[in-house]
Design a protein around this motif. Structure first.
Motif, short mmCIF file in Angstrom:
data_model
loop_
_atom_site.label_atom_id
_atom_site.label_comp_id
_atom_site.label_asym_id
_atom_site.label_seq_id
_atom_site.Cartn_x
_atom_site.Cartn_y
_atom_site.Cartn_z
N HIS B 53 -5.16 19.68 -3.61
CA HIS B 53 -5.44 19.26 -2.25
C HIS B 53 -6.78 18.54 -2.14
N GLY B 54 -6.88 17.67 -1.16
CA GLY B 54 -8.15 17.00 -0.93
C GLY B 54 -7.94 15.74 -0.10
N PRO B 55 -9.07 15.12 0.31
CA PRO B 55 -8.95 13.90 1.12
C PRO B 55 -8.34 12.73 0.34
N HIS B 56 -8.55 12.74 -0.99
CA HIS B 56 -7.95 11.71 -1.84
C HIS B 56 -7.01 12.40 -2.83
N GLN B 57 -6.00 11.68 -3.29
CA GLN B 57 -5.15 12.27 -4.31
C GLN B 57 -5.94 12.46 -5.60
N GLY B 261 -8.37 6.63 3.03
CA GLY B 261 -8.52 7.63 1.99
C GLY B 261 -7.61 7.40 0.81
N GLY B 262 -6.75 6.39 0.94
CA GLY B 262 -5.85 6.06 -0.17
C GLY B 262 -6.49 5.03 -1.08
N SER B 263 -5.66 4.41 -1.91
CA SER B 263 -6.14 3.39 -2.83
C SER B 263 -4.94 2.52 -3.23
N TYR B 264 -5.22 1.49 -4.00
CA TYR B 264 -4.13 0.63 -4.48
C TYR B 264 -4.13 0.65 -5.99
N LEU B 265 -2.94 0.81 -6.54
CA LEU B 265 -2.79 0.96 -7.98
C LEU B 265 -2.08 -0.27 -8.56
N VAL B 266 -2.69 -0.86 -9.56
CA VAL B 266 -2.03 -1.92 -10.32
C VAL B 266 -1.71 -1.36 -11.71
N ALA B 267 -0.45 -1.48 -12.10
CA ALA B 267 -0.02 -1.03 -13.42
C ALA B 267 0.47 -2.24 -14.21
N ARG B 268 0.00 -2.39 -15.41
CA ARG B 268 0.43 -3.51 -16.25
C ARG B 268 0.73 -2.99 -17.64
N ARG B 269 1.91 -3.28 -18.12
CA ARG B 269 2.21 -2.93 -19.51
C ARG B 269 1.80 -4.12 -20.37
N ILE B 270 0.76 -3.92 -21.17
CA ILE B 270 0.20 -5.00 -21.96
C ILE B 270 0.52 -4.76 -23.43
N ARG B 271 1.42 -5.55 -23.94
CA ARG B 271 1.77 -5.46 -25.36
C ARG B 271 0.63 -6.06 -26.18
N PHE B 390 1.21 -0.57 -6.27
CA PHE B 390 1.57 0.51 -5.36
C PHE B 390 0.43 0.82 -4.39
N ALA B 391 0.81 1.17 -3.18
CA ALA B 391 -0.15 1.71 -2.23
C ALA B 391 -0.17 3.23 -2.42
N VAL B 392 -1.32 3.75 -2.77
CA VAL B 392 -1.46 5.18 -3.05
C VAL B 392 -1.98 5.85 -1.79
N PRO B 393 -1.15 6.64 -1.14
CA PRO B 393 -1.57 7.23 0.13
C PRO B 393 -2.70 8.25 -0.07
N PRO B 394 -3.36 8.65 1.03
CA PRO B 394 -4.44 9.63 0.90
C PRO B 394 -3.93 10.96 0.37
N GLY B 395 -4.86 11.86 0.10
CA GLY B 395 -4.52 13.13 -0.51
C GLY B 395 -3.76 14.06 0.41
N VAL B 396 -3.14 15.06 -0.21
CA VAL B 396 -2.47 16.12 0.52
C VAL B 396 -3.55 17.12 0.91
#
Lengths: 385, 412
Positions: B53-57, B261-271, B390-396
């Motif tokens: 739990h917390g304000p951010h994940q 309180g959320g954040s934005y996640l970029v995921a890249r698979r880099i070979r 992805f939009a990462v929502p705030p924490g639970v």
């Protein structure tokens, strides 16, 4: 939603727990009045004698003596083979005592010399009070399912004979046409058919399913052997004609014996799940009908068989787990709708050839199977409550 | 650097930090041993639980765990209520698993006729600092009437030079990032969430990461990537509150309100083209990165953390092009992992970097940096083959809260 909490504790667990508790505390000698609560079980390598076939419900104690030469196990079973209590590893010449709390009703005591197989069984009855019979709706479901299984075998034989005749006539095209329909009844009831361990390997084995030491040239029989001849080799020889005849002989054996299959509400529910497992591992991948590509016919038949079991169990399941029933209804319907996209006429079993079904579509089918199979895996618990 | 204690060095230490002096022990031993570890992370007990739990994940500013299992999901249900129910069920399961507990009624002891709620492979394992972090992809906002709630910052990433993206390894309606110090704990978490999701979501793609390539802990040794280099030395640390506020957490004024309180996640698979890299001379390797290989010091400097003098580097050096000074201050929190997914059928390792970066806004974070990297001399040895945002929502916040509540309650 996944069921949670102690409400999910099944009858089996409850009874077994009681039995364990009783066993733990049951070392004290019983008074004289309790004699009729002791059932003497004399086990040998080929017999299982009980001192009485009726005893009062409640606390019962089995006084077991193994007079045989093999290590044995003794069980008290419900009529549908669920275990009330058991004692394993009873050595030759040794005595053991097992206790259980049983409600009034019918049970079986089984000895398993060598600790293998179904065991040697004696029907017994716990008397007094109101008999704790199984929900009559479940007995009805089992009876109806038994009739369904028999009907599927009965209806399969003429179709299989039509297929066999085309092979014997050397008519490749006619044989190809009759192939998939001849398998529908078998596929609908596959878990029951497979419970006859000796028939399945003769009629429904694939080449890669042969055991070590088996020669495909001489030991591979049944539908898929003929499927390969028809679609891959495109010709029918003397061997194929002979195998067509043997397929009918083996299927007649199935038809004769299928009525004696051991069927319980639990095995019906598990069978429904197993049919979806069949779809997930064999049909969705296109492995089952790798030459004829008639996988979607088997797929449909498997789902129909699962849905039949489910429909028969549904009234009881609905009482115990309404959310599960709602989800199963939804997912059976969704899968049915999806499958219908692959046949122009929803009253016919002419499905699109599976080699024409692309990767994305196969994934969609796989997703729908998973969506149904996961809740279906909880049906057995919902009817055993 | 001292090599003290009688304990054998952990495999992790050997793999991760090579010849830079061996940090000993505690990671592999479950963290009980308090060992003097110069340069190692002052991370908490590797077996401990991270607060869910917390304000951010958790799983963003949390000190980076050793292992990753990341999964992107597609939604299969049309039923908004069923999807919301899934998020609630996932939250309950995640709360239990991150605390080191089994899902539902556990892996045994339940009804004999039913499959157990929990799959069981994490029984007896420690919580292993498991964190589970959920994100919502742009495509989710095409469903359930959510279009009006889509954050402006949640843009589809533009096509970058050199991209060779595999559709089947890209995108996704939502994602779960599972990080743990024990790989089995991370895999168990994804597996059980996927199982709970059947009928509502399906796994679109997933990625295992065996070794962290970034640190969010000050004074920690920067882990090496599969090219053998330290990269991301000036990563944002989990204790730099001001930089987190400035570069990582979406603020209340950024909008929409549900993302505060959320954040934005970029995921890249880099070979990574490992084999050709390994045939490259040391000088060229160091020129490409703009660091020396042993210490990780920027060109012309002595220590890894010395402030780089960018102009001393080749114009196409990786550090120079990725540095905030080259990109109008653009800064992201990197949390990537090395992967090796077997071989590619041509006798080469299918290996690389699964790049994960958190930021306040991809438009001022990953996108300008990646555009700048179009000239990167490293590009000869890497290829971006998967991509997602992805939009990462705030924490639970507490026991009654659930993943995505701010999005789904506000809109309802």
């Amino acid at each position: 939603m996944r069921s949670a909490g102690p409400a999910g504790l099944s009858l089996v667990t409850a009874v077994a727990t009681a039995a364990v508790l009783a066993a733990v505390s049951g070392c004290t000698e019983k008074g004289a009045g309790d004699d009729d609560r002791v059932v003497t079980v004399t086990a040998t390598d080929d017999s299982c004698e009980v001192s009485t076939k009726e005893f009062p419900a409640g606390h019962v104690e089995l006084a077991i003596e193994n007079k045989g030469s093999k290590v044995t196990e003794v069980y008290i079973l419900f009529p549908d083979d669920r275990v009330v209590t058991e004692r394993e590893n009873i050595g030759p010449g040794t005595k053991q005592r097992v206790t259980a709390e049983v409600k009034p009703g019918d049970y079986r005591i089984a000895c398993k010399p060598g600790m293998r197989g179904k065991g040697i069984r004696q029907d017994v009855r716990a008397t007094g009070g109101k008999a704790a019979q199984r929900d009559p709706r479940l007995d009805k479901a089992v009876a109806a399912y038994r009739a369904y299984v028999q009907a599927q075998a009965d209806e399969t034989l003429p179709k299989a004979r039509e297929f066999a005749k085309a092979v014997e006539d050397g008519d490749v095209e006619a044989a190809k046409k009759a192939y998939a329909p001849s398998r529908i009844g078998w596929e609908r009831t596959e878990p029951v058919a497979e419970s006859f361990g000796d028939i399945d390997p003769k009629v429904d084995v694939r080449e890669d399913g042969l055991e070590d030491g088996q020669d495909p040239a001489t030991d591979w029989t049944g539908w898929h052997r003929l499927e390969k001849a028809l679609w891959q080799d495109g010709k029918i020889g003397d061997r194929e004609k002979e195998l067509a005849g043997r397929l009918i002989t083996d299927l007649e054996d199935w038809q004769k014996r299928v009525g004696t299959a051991d069927i319980t509400p639990t095995s019906m529910a598990n069978g429904a799940k197993e049919l979806l497992d069949e779809v997930a591992t064999g049909k969705v991948t296109g492995e089952e009908e790798r030459y004829s590509h008639t996988d979607l016919v088997d797929f449909k038949a498997n789902v129909e068989g699962a849905e039949t079991s489910y429909a028969l169990l549904q009234p009881v399941a609905r009482e115990n787990d309404p959310a599960l029933v709602k989800e199963l209804d939804r997912q059976f319907a969704a899968l049915g709708t999806l499958l219908d996209r692959y046949r122009p006429d929803t009253t016919s079993y002419d499905f699109v050839s599976y080699d024409k079904v692309g990767k994305a579509d196969r994934k969609e089918l796989s997703d729908a199977v998973n969506a149904l199979a996961e809740p279906l895996s909880r049906l057995a618990a919902a009817v055993a409550k | 650097m001292t090599e003290s204690t009688s304990q054998a060095p952990s495999r992790r230490s050997l793999l991760g930090w090579g010849g830079a002096g061996l940090a000993l022990g505690a990671a592999a031993a479950g963290g009980a041993a308090a060992v003097a570890r110069t340069g190692d992370e002052p991370r908490s007990d590797a077996g401990a639980a991270v607060e869910f739990h917390g304000p951010h994940q958790a799983g963003i500013a949390t000190p980076v765990q050793d292992r990753l299992h990341f999964a992107a999901f597609d939604v299969t249900t049309e039923d908004r209520a069923a999807f919301v129910e899934l998020l609630k069920e996932w939250t309950v399961a995640a709360r239990r698993m991150t605390a080191g507990r089994a899902v539902g009624d556990g892996a045994y002891g339940g009804p004999a006729e039913a499959p157990p709620d929990d799959t069981g492979e994490a029984l007896g394992l420690k919580p292993s600092r498991l964190t589970l972090t959920v994100g919502f992809g742009p495509s989710l906002f095409g469903r359930f009437g959510l279009a009006g709630q889509r954050p402006d910052a949640l843009v589809e990433l533009p096509k970058f030079a050199g991209d060779n993206l595999d559709r089947d390894r890209s995108g996704g309606d939502l994602c779960v990032q599972a990080c743990a110090d024990d790989p089995q704990v991370a895999v168990h978490a994804i597996r059980n969430l996927a199982r709970i999701g059947f009928g509502r979501v399906v796994v679109r793609w997933s990625q295992l990461g065996f070794g962290k390539t970034s640190s969010t802990t000050p004074d920690a040794q920067t882990p090496r990537n599969l090219f053998g280099f330290k990269d991301g030395t000036r990563n944002i640390s989990g204790t730099e509150k001001d930089r987190l506020e400035k570069f990582v957490w979406a603020g209340e004024k950024d909008g929409p309100a549900w993302m505060a309180g959320g954040s934005y996640l970029v995921a890249r698979r880099i070979r990574m083209h490992i084999e050709t890299w390994d045939r490259t001379s040391l000088q060229e390797q160091e020129d490409i990165f703009g660091r020396d290989k042993g210490e990780g010091a920027p060109v012309g400097k002595a220590k890894e953390r010395d402030e780089p003098f960018l102009k001393a580097m080749k114009p196409d050096a990786h550090v120079r092009l990725a540095h905030p000074d080259t990109n109008a201050g653009a800064t992201i929190l990197r949390r990537g992992y090395s992967f090796t997914d077997g071989t590619d059928g041509l006798g080469r390792l299918d290996a690389g970097l699964f790049f994960l970066a958190f930021q306040r806004d991809p438009r001022t974070g990953f996108i300008p940096i990646q555009r700048s990297l179009a000239r990167d001399s490293l590009n000869e040895y890497i290829q971006h083959v998967g991509s997602a945002v992805f939009a990462v929502p705030p924490g639970v916040r507490d026991q009654d809260d659930w993943w995505g509540r701010t999005l789904f309650s506000e809109e309802a």
